[in-house]
Design an enzyme around this catalytic site. Sequence first.
Site, PDB file in Angstrom:
ATOM      1  N   CYS A   1     -45.326  37.091   5.960  1.00 56.19           N
ATOM      2  CA  CYS A   1     -45.337  37.354   4.525  1.00 56.19           C
ATOM      3  C   CYS A   1     -44.031  36.931   3.860  1.00 56.19           C
ATOM      4  O   CYS A   1     -43.068  36.548   4.520  1.00 56.19           O
ATOM      5  CB  CYS A   1     -45.585  38.836   4.278  1.00 56.19           C
ATOM      6  SG  CYS A   1     -44.268  39.881   4.921  1.00 56.19           S
TER       7      CYS A   1
ATOM      8  N   ALA B   1     -40.914  38.600   5.024  1.00 57.93           N
ATOM      9  CA  ALA B   1     -40.454  38.073   6.309  1.00 57.93           C
ATOM     10  C   ALA B   1     -39.628  36.808   6.109  1.00 57.93           C
ATOM     11  O   ALA B   1     -38.600  36.606   6.756  1.00 57.93           O
ATOM     12  CB  ALA B   1     -41.639  37.792   7.222  1.00 57.93           C
TER      13      ALA B   1
ATOM     14  N   ARG C   1     -34.976  37.965  15.553  1.00 53.60           N
ATOM     15  CA  ARG C   1     -34.708  36.521  15.583  1.00 53.60           C
ATOM     16  C   ARG C   1     -33.249  36.334  15.977  1.00 53.60           C
ATOM     17  O   ARG C   1     -32.355  36.913  15.350  1.00 53.60           O
ATOM     18  CB  ARG C   1     -34.959  35.965  14.178  1.00 53.60           C
ATOM     19  CG  ARG C   1     -34.728  34.478  13.981  1.00 53.60           C
ATOM     20  CD  ARG C   1     -35.282  34.133  12.602  1.00 53.60           C
ATOM     21  NE  ARG C   1     -35.074  32.788  12.154  1.00 53.60           N
ATOM     22  CZ  ARG C   1     -34.197  32.449  11.201  1.00 53.60           C
ATOM     23  NH1 ARG C   1     -33.393  33.359  10.682  1.00 53.60           N
ATOM     24  NH2 ARG C   1     -34.126  31.213  10.774  1.00 53.60           N
TER      25      ARG C   1
END
Lengths: 462, 444
Positions: free
Chosen positions: A47, A50, A81
């Site tokens: 989305c 994100a 990440r």
Amino acid sequence: MPFVLPECDKDVPERKKHIYLKDEKDEFAIPACNIATTPGDLTERGCTYAGCRGVVGGPVKDVIQLQHGPIGCCYYPWAARPHVATGTNFHLANAFSTDLRESNIVFGGEKKLYNSIVEASEAFPNAQGVFVYATCVAGLIGDDITAVAKRASKAIGKPVVAFNCPGFRGVSQSLGHHVGNQVLFDTIVGTEELEEKTPYDINLIGEYNIKGDDWLIVPLLESIGLRVVCTFTGDASIHDIAKMHAAKLNVIRCARSAKYIAEMMQEKYGTPFMEVDLYGITQTANDLRKVAQYFGLEEKAEEVITKELAEIKEELDFYREKLKGKKVMIYQGGPRSWHWPETMAELGVDVVVVATTFGHEDDYEKIVKRVKNGTLVIDNPNAPELEEAMLKYKPDLFISGTKEKYLSHKYGVPFLNGHTYESSGGYMVFKGLVRFARDMYKSLYSPSWKFVRTQETAAEAQ
Amino acid sequence: MVVINRTRSVTINPPKMCQPIGAIWASLGVHASVPLVHGSQGCSTYPRNLMCRHFREPVEVAITSLHEKATIFGGAPNLKQALTHIIKRQHPKLITVITTCLSETTGDDIHGIVKSFKAENPVYDDSTKIVTINTPSYVGTHVLGYDNAIKAMVSQLSEKTEPNGKINIIPGMLNPGDVLEVKHMLKEMGVEAIYLTDISRTLNAPLRLPKPHFPEGGTTTEEIADSANSLGTITLCKHEGQSGANVLKDKYGMPAFLGELPIGVEATEAFLGNVTQMTGKKMPESLRDERDLLVDAMVDASQLTFGVKVAIFGDPDIVLGLTRFAYELGMKPLHVLTTLENPQFAKDMQALDTDYGADAEKQNIIVGGDLYDLSQKIKETPVDLIIGDYKGKYISKDEGIPLVRVGFPQADRFGYQRKRMIGYRGSLDLLDTMVNTIMDRKDD
């Protein structure tokens, strides 16, 4: 017919326009892209929040990353990440949330947000600012996060940046990248002066230092005589972003997520930009030449290229021999799907399928141009399509991300994580290419694969 | 005993997730099921990514892809379209419709939408069950999401027919390794069970080609229906199953044992005692041996465990279970933290404290806290060990205190989803790990 409908999509006919089989006769046909996903199709997309929090804002290493909304959206991207940084892991080790509850949904969350900014800054006085990200609910209940950020910034005496990136906006992560670019440009870029300017100052745009890619690229650029003022946003301090406008040139790696800021800087400051790949030998060498030429450093660039290539030749030749003739399927967010076809060709690897999660038309133009005839190009593939592609095109290796890794293995297809990399270092430029090739080799040649048996054999085994 | 309640507005380093991931987890424990999240695309992608990193298995979750339009006009068209696609393309036995903060705030009536979907599409008969679960992310945590999912499944699928002689087990968000351990204990007891639900194979599958369309294993929808006919229900994690157990109790008059997580000697005994009470089956010699092997090891390790100071954080039932086991080993659980904002947790903790007559060491019970709270308390009163999930690694690194990893998630390590900590054998494994961690530290 250049557009194909996979068997699994017979009940989702609208998928056909997204799936293009490259045909020389149709050079400029590109798949439909950057449009809404079909509900329930098992998309891999994320989305807007994100894209903004995870990709663009998240790597900034010295600010408080504060998510405004219920708790889940604080937790999931927290250190998910590996955008590592020099000298600190503050941005990875800590995640902040207003943790909105039912009463906040009814009465609004602005007061809680204000208090959260102030409290978080008190708890971490060394943080250089606060990034506030709106999630779905914050957007729905109409909290004015920009106004709160303004007030809170006065109170704490540091920048407070409000990103209006609720997940329901846009069609994918992509809009979140755009919001991140726009807000940082409007609020931070140009707010501080670079003290010691040099004629060789550049920014590296759209590079996020995944597992240390930046630590491969920046020294290479420096060895040519350039200086990187700011990497947007890998390993970046908020102060680096504030001084970006001082650079003479913007060099863009991920054009999908960060070309926006380069365009805005060109308009406001007249800073020119150029796009680069920085993956593979030829692309990296040409990119370095291109950037060096702008500054009249061609000779130095050639020297560096020659030296780097000599260093990697022997090891790379070994892997090339091992990888020759292998078939690969590539599915990345956007640009890596067009960075890699030529990189693979250099390694002697045949690309059979290329897909992206959130590519736009310009991404697909590059992909279609760079892949060979007969390659399948998929926009926003869903799980059944990936499965069908694996069965039909029989790649020897699938390069994608965490969510696809274990699916690939269940189909008996060796896998490499191209999003966050499997190894402890980056895959970019010359040195990274060796690691990239080595990791491909490791996936392909693992002896463990030879023990995989069929359901039938397993049933018959004594 | 010091009970610390939250006063800060900001949450810093929360060891908790939102309801939908709990509901996704429960759904994936059903054979041939597709969890369908009614929200933005991140609401499926984020939990999938985290679960993939932990389980190292494919995790398929569908999404209704709500965008701006749906926030204004409602998400009914998206939900109906999604149901159509999933039924046509995936042919699942179950679709669980899981709400989010977005769809709850816009006020979509998922039950009504599903009802009208069924009326409009008689072609989709009952071969695919659809269960609707309300999981607003701004209420509770993943713990409540799991609880709500099981409650919805048994409310909407259970059917009274003939007694089946089985017991219902609601595992909670326990790893495959733990679920397999429960299965082992019940097999030894000669007891058949219906697991509500069972991820021990769906998220822990062997590699064989060709890949089955849906992972093998999991609880079938028929078994969920049959849960109405069992002897009773036992929850392993009270907070992740009590609502479902109570629905079955109220609806069918079957007993509900809201057990404590069977970690350590007494809690495992209590669990097996409950099984005996429900089924009349006695504990076999094999399990008596397992118990006494654990006791043997506990005694052997007593020099190393006695007086060791620990901090424990995580889901409420895991924290209660680990704290009790720590007391059994003579450890001092100085800081215990759960994200559950419920005064009952502090009462349960105090009851434990009384049970074991812990000496007057001040114990901090942090109710509804976060890892920043925990790090501050550890700075004030250092400990020898931290027990919790992978997010404890930052405190562990900063303070130089080893982390013993248990529970979910362990997104940065390998194989923790296969480990077990419950039952006599799981407790023994955990004891070995703790003792070796202490010994490693003594070596430094």
